[in-house]
Design a protein around this motif. Sequence first.
Motif, PDB file in Angstrom:
ATOM      1  N   MET A 277       0.847  -1.195   0.000  1.00 23.98           N
ATOM      2  CA  MET A 277       0.000   0.000   0.000  1.00 23.98           C
ATOM      3  C   MET A 277       0.889   1.254   0.000  1.00 23.98           C
ATOM      4  O   MET A 277       1.864   1.310   0.741  1.00 23.98           O
ATOM      5  N   SER A 278       0.552   2.253  -0.843  1.00 14.79           N
ATOM      6  CA  SER A 278       1.412   3.437  -0.851  1.00 14.79           C
ATOM      7  C   SER A 278       1.124   4.295   0.383  1.00 14.79           C
ATOM      8  O   SER A 278       0.024   4.280   0.928  1.00 14.79           O
ATOM      9  N   LYS A 279       2.122   5.035   0.785  1.00 12.05           N
ATOM     10  CA  LYS A 279       1.998   5.804   2.019  1.00 12.05           C
ATOM     11  C   LYS A 279       1.155   7.050   1.813  1.00 12.05           C
ATOM     12  O   LYS A 279       1.114   7.601   0.717  1.00 12.05           O
ATOM     13  N   ASP A 280       0.497   7.462   2.878  1.00 16.20           N
ATOM     14  CA  ASP A 280      -0.339   8.654   2.788  1.00 16.20           C
ATOM     15  C   ASP A 280       0.428   9.840   3.382  1.00 16.20           C
ATOM     16  O   ASP A 280       0.633   9.914   4.584  1.00 16.20           O
ATOM     17  N   PHE A 281       0.842  10.737   2.489  1.00 15.32           N
ATOM     18  CA  PHE A 281       1.596  11.905   2.949  1.00 15.32           C
ATOM     19  C   PHE A 281       0.702  13.145   3.040  1.00 15.32           C
ATOM     20  O   PHE A 281       1.195  14.250   3.241  1.00 15.32           O
ATOM     21  N   SER A 282      -0.600  12.958   2.870  1.00 15.68           N
ATOM     22  CA  SER A 282      -1.460  14.135   2.700  1.00 15.68           C
ATOM     23  C   SER A 282      -1.515  15.042   3.931  1.00 15.68           C
ATOM     24  O   SER A 282      -1.852  16.213   3.815  1.00 15.68           O
ATOM     25  N   LYS A 283      -1.166  14.510   5.102  1.00 20.89           N
ATOM     26  CA  LYS A 283      -1.228  15.363   6.314  1.00 20.89           C
ATOM     27  C   LYS A 283       0.143  15.648   6.911  1.00 20.89           C
ATOM     28  O   LYS A 283       0.251  16.190   8.012  1.00 20.89           O
ATOM     29  N   VAL A 284       1.188  15.267   6.178  1.00 25.23           N
ATOM     30  CA  VAL A 284       2.519  15.460   6.772  1.00 25.23           C
ATOM     31  C   VAL A 284       2.901  16.944   6.832  1.00 25.23           C
ATOM     32  O   VAL A 284       2.373  17.773   6.081  1.00 25.23           O
ATOM     33  N   VAL A 285       3.819  17.223   7.725  1.00 23.51           N
ATOM     34  CA  VAL A 285       4.418  18.555   7.789  1.00 23.51           C
ATOM     35  C   VAL A 285       5.928  18.371   7.614  1.00 23.51           C
ATOM     36  O   VAL A 285       6.558  17.596   8.337  1.00 23.51           O
ATOM     37  N   ILE A 286       6.474  19.058   6.615  1.00 24.02           N
ATOM     38  CA  ILE A 286       7.922  19.034   6.386  1.00 24.02           C
ATOM     39  C   ILE A 286       8.428  20.455   6.593  1.00 24.02           C
ATOM     40  O   ILE A 286       7.918  21.396   5.959  1.00 24.02           O
ATOM     41  N   ALA A 287       9.374  20.617   7.501  1.00 26.10           N
ATOM     42  CA  ALA A 287       9.914  21.953   7.784  1.00 26.10           C
ATOM     43  C   ALA A 287      11.361  22.012   7.308  1.00 26.10           C
ATOM     44  O   ALA A 287      12.147  21.104   7.584  1.00 26.10           O
ATOM     45  N   ILE A 288      11.671  23.073   6.563  1.00 32.53           N
ATOM     46  CA  ILE A 288      13.019  23.228   6.005  1.00 32.53           C
ATOM     47  C   ILE A 288      13.596  24.585   6.398  1.00 32.53           C
ATOM     48  O   ILE A 288      12.995  25.624   6.125  1.00 32.53           O
TER      49      ILE A 288
END
Length: 226
Positions: free
Chosen positions: A1-12
């Motif tokens: 199953m592909s991962k669900d990134f729809s709610k992730v937060v990435i800070a750069i």
Amino acid sequence: MSKDFSKVVIAIDGPAGAGKSTVSKALARELELSYLDTGAMYRSLALKASRAELAPSDEVGVAELMESTTIEFGHGDPQPVFLDGEEVTALIRTPEISEFASAISAHSAVRRALVARQKLLVEGGGVILEGRDATTVIAPAADLKIFLTASLEERAKRRRLEFVQRGVEGNFESVRQEIQNRDHRDITREDSPLKVADDAVIVESAGIPVDEVVTKIKSLLDSLVS
Ligand code: DC
């Protein structure tokens, strides 16, 4: 199953010219996340303050101005920025506004006003944000925290190229000096200085194609998000 990134937060986070915007935009596109350019908010407030003839040193005046200010983002590349409904995308990228934004970003009252807005924009997740305090103050609980960096020489070269492409004046030495001054202010200010968060991953961007940096960050995300 592909991962669900729809709610992730990435800070750069990272210094000026490290490639944060390019990398963040590419990641946002690939992962279908929204992109929050927190520096554009400092720049927009700087533009409004300079039009109002406030001094960059006027901490209270500039912070109060934010109360009656809206800053919104559209879609596209460059990402359109709207200050009180007026499109200011190019107007906030001049060397003068860069200096003004850098100066006002040292004031705690100004930072408080902007961070409060930025936290709201990140709340629901599904966002990549970039700035100087994204990993340490705005989104310390982000799923992935990156510190993107490159040498001063490399960053000055890139910034100069960006100016040339936009038809803005700027010789290499003055661009290098301007970046060095901004680095100094970012690193030495008392409130929320630019630093590597304890759990951030340091990613070197010098001489590495954008798609390779993006692939690296995606693989880090893959290993973190189940
Ligand atoms: O990333 P940028 O060059 O567009 O940012 C403009 C200025 O705002 C820069 O001098 C650093 C400051 N800034 C900040 O202090 N904190 C942020 N989160 C983003 C930008």
